[in-house]
Design an enzyme around this catalytic site. Structure first.
Site, PDB file in Angstrom:
ATOM      1  N   THR A 108       0.818  -1.230   0.000  1.00 32.40           N
ATOM      2  CA  THR A 108       0.000   0.000   0.000  1.00 32.40           C
ATOM      3  C   THR A 108       0.850   1.278   0.000  1.00 32.40           C
ATOM      4  O   THR A 108       0.340   2.359  -0.272  1.00 32.40           O
ATOM      5  CB  THR A 108      -0.884   0.050   1.255  1.00 32.40           C
ATOM      6  OG1 THR A 108      -0.016   0.117   2.408  1.00 32.40           O
ATOM      7  CG2 THR A 108      -1.775  -1.174   1.355  1.00 32.40           C
ATOM      8  N   ASP A 200      16.850   2.606  -2.276  1.00 30.45           N
ATOM      9  CA  ASP A 200      16.337   2.428  -0.915  1.00 30.45           C
ATOM     10  C   ASP A 200      17.396   2.877   0.087  1.00 30.45           C
ATOM     11  O   ASP A 200      18.430   2.227   0.246  1.00 30.45           O
ATOM     12  CB  ASP A 200      15.971   0.948  -0.699  1.00 30.45           C
ATOM     13  CG  ASP A 200      15.252   0.747   0.627  1.00 30.45           C
ATOM     14  OD1 ASP A 200      15.810   1.142   1.677  1.00 30.45           O
ATOM     15  OD2 ASP A 200      14.130   0.209   0.610  1.00 30.45           O
ATOM     16  N   ASP A 203      18.376   0.389   3.012  1.00 34.99           N
ATOM     17  CA  ASP A 203      19.176  -0.749   2.531  1.00 34.99           C
ATOM     18  C   ASP A 203      20.600  -0.318   2.192  1.00 34.99           C
ATOM     19  O   ASP A 203      21.558  -1.042   2.454  1.00 34.99           O
ATOM     20  CB  ASP A 203      18.520  -1.377   1.295  1.00 34.99           C
ATOM     21  CG  ASP A 203      17.336  -2.248   1.671  1.00 34.99           C
ATOM     22  OD1 ASP A 203      17.220  -2.622   2.856  1.00 34.99           O
ATOM     23  OD2 ASP A 203      16.531  -2.551   0.774  1.00 34.99           O
TER      24      ASP A 203
HETATM   25  C1  PRP Z   1      11.909   4.828   3.704  1.00 34.47           C
HETATM   26  C2  PRP Z   1      12.509   6.167   4.060  1.00 34.47           C
HETATM   27  C3  PRP Z   1      11.327   6.890   4.661  1.00 34.47           C
HETATM   28  C4  PRP Z   1      10.185   6.367   3.849  1.00 34.47           C
HETATM   29  C5  PRP Z   1       9.826   7.406   2.840  1.00 34.47           C
HETATM   30  O1  PRP Z   1      11.834   4.027   4.807  1.00 34.47           O
HETATM   31  O2  PRP Z   1      13.608   6.091   4.909  1.00 34.47           O
HETATM   32  O3  PRP Z   1      11.135   6.610   6.041  1.00 34.47           O
HETATM   33  O4  PRP Z   1      10.644   5.181   3.189  1.00 34.47           O
HETATM   34  O5  PRP Z   1       8.692   7.038   2.140  1.00 34.47           O
HETATM   35  P1  PRP Z   1       7.318   7.810   2.255  1.00 34.47           P
HETATM   36  O6  PRP Z   1       7.631   9.271   2.195  1.00 34.47           O
HETATM   37  O7  PRP Z   1       6.573   7.333   1.065  1.00 34.47           O
HETATM   38  O8  PRP Z   1       6.615   7.419   3.526  1.00 34.47           O
HETATM   39  P2  PRP Z   1      11.337   2.480   4.736  1.00 34.47           P
HETATM   40  O9  PRP Z   1       9.848   2.411   4.890  1.00 34.47           O
HETATM   41  O10 PRP Z   1      11.910   1.838   3.520  1.00 34.47           O
HETATM   42  O11 PRP Z   1      11.911   1.851   6.061  1.00 34.47           O
HETATM   43  P3  PRP Z   1      13.440   1.571   6.468  1.00 34.47           P
HETATM   44  O12 PRP Z   1      14.095   2.917   6.716  1.00 34.47           O
HETATM   45  O13 PRP Z   1      13.309   0.777   7.717  1.00 34.47           O
HETATM   46  O14 PRP Z   1      14.111   0.829   5.349  1.00 34.47           O
HETATM   47  N1  URA Z   2      12.207   5.140   0.473  1.00 33.73           N
HETATM   48  C1  URA Z   2      13.470   5.104  -0.014  1.00 33.73           C
HETATM   49  O1  URA Z   2      14.402   4.671   0.686  1.00 33.73           O
HETATM   50  N2  URA Z   2      13.666   5.519  -1.273  1.00 33.73           N
HETATM   51  C2  URA Z   2      12.686   6.009  -2.046  1.00 33.73           C
HETATM   52  O2  URA Z   2      12.959   6.393  -3.200  1.00 33.73           O
HETATM   53  C3  URA Z   2      11.383   6.036  -1.519  1.00 33.73           C
HETATM   54  C4  URA Z   2      11.184   5.615  -0.256  1.00 33.73           C
END
Ligand code: PRP
Ligand code: URA
Length: 209
Positions: A108, A200, A203
């Site tokens: 989602t 990402d 990652d």
């Molecule tokens: C990523 C990033 C933000 C989010 C941004 O985190 O670090 O927190 O996505 O996306 P949004 O603006 O659409 O909400 P992620 O959910 O991948 O989690 P992680 O940092 O644990 O990998």
């Molecule tokens: N979270 C990430 O880490 N990268 C993107 O481009 C979007 C969400």
């Protein structure tokens, strides 16, 4: 609408270019995120309150400013926001650090909160929320909502890369929050990743995937 500060500093832009490069490895990526965090914090904290104290130089006594109080809180959005914390702490070593855990549901793209621990008294602190990526804006908007529910008032948000979609959402939901952006990118793709972005962020900082 909330104030938005789009960074144009050549050092920040240079380091963002290195971050984008898919051949940049984890070690270098992590270091760059920390350095950009520090450089962006230098600008974001330019309104920290100061007070004058007396100091004696080798020549004479004078009044000179120091940061007033010890009321800064850095709140990284886990995981990727952690990468920006040490850079900010190198400027303000006395800052307290809270944590807010959010992840995006891969189907989602909506944020799910799993952790929130903030330093007391949160209502008296300038709060800098960090996350390298502002994509749909859902994670940042919800994290700031949680911080406000717990009493946070003076909030700044710092991200390295923003999509226009996320910036718009965050400004609409939190017009009182100052937003600091390292670079404003083009748009989101169908998976809600930022284009051109850097992939990402979590990652790449932690070497997962
Ligand atoms: C990523 C990033 C933000 C989010 C941004 O985190 O670090 O927190 O996505 O996306 P949004 O603006 O659409 O909400 P992620 O959910 O991948 O989690 P992680 O940092 O644990 O990998
Ligand atoms: N979270 C990430 O880490 N990268 C993107 O481009 C979007 C969400």
């Amino acid at each position: 609408m909330g104030q938005v500060y789009i960074n144009t500093h050549p050092l920040v832009q240079h380091k963002i270019t290195l971050l984008r490069d898919k051949s940049t490895g984890t070690n270098e990526f992590r270091k760059l995120v920390g350095e950009i965090g520090m450089l962006m914090a230098y600008e974001a904290l330019s309104d920290l309150p100061t007070k004058e104290i007396e100091v004696e130089t080798p020549i004479e006594k004078c009044n000179s400013p120091v940061i007033a109080g010890r009321k800064l809180a850095i709140v990284p959005i886990l995981r990727a926001g952690l990468g920006m914390v040490d850079g900010i702490l190198s400027l303000v070593p006395t800052a307290k650090v809270g944590h807010i855990g959010m992840y995006r549901d891969p189907r989602t793209h909506l944020p799910v909160e799993y952790y929130c621990k903030l330093p007391d008294p949160i209502e008296e602190r300038t709060i800098v929320v960090t996350d390298p990526m502002l994509a749909t804006g859902g994670s940042a908007a919800d994290a700031i909502e949680q911080i406000k529910k717990k009493g946070g008032r003076k909030i700044k948000f710092m991200c390295i890369i923003a999509a226009p979609e996320g910036l718009k959402l965050l400004q609409e939901k939190h017009p009182d929050v100052q937003i600091y952006v390292g670079h404003l990118d083009r748009q989101l793709n169908d998976n809600a990743y930022i284009m051109p972005g850097l992939g990402d962020a979590g990652d790449r900082i932690f070497g997962t995937k």
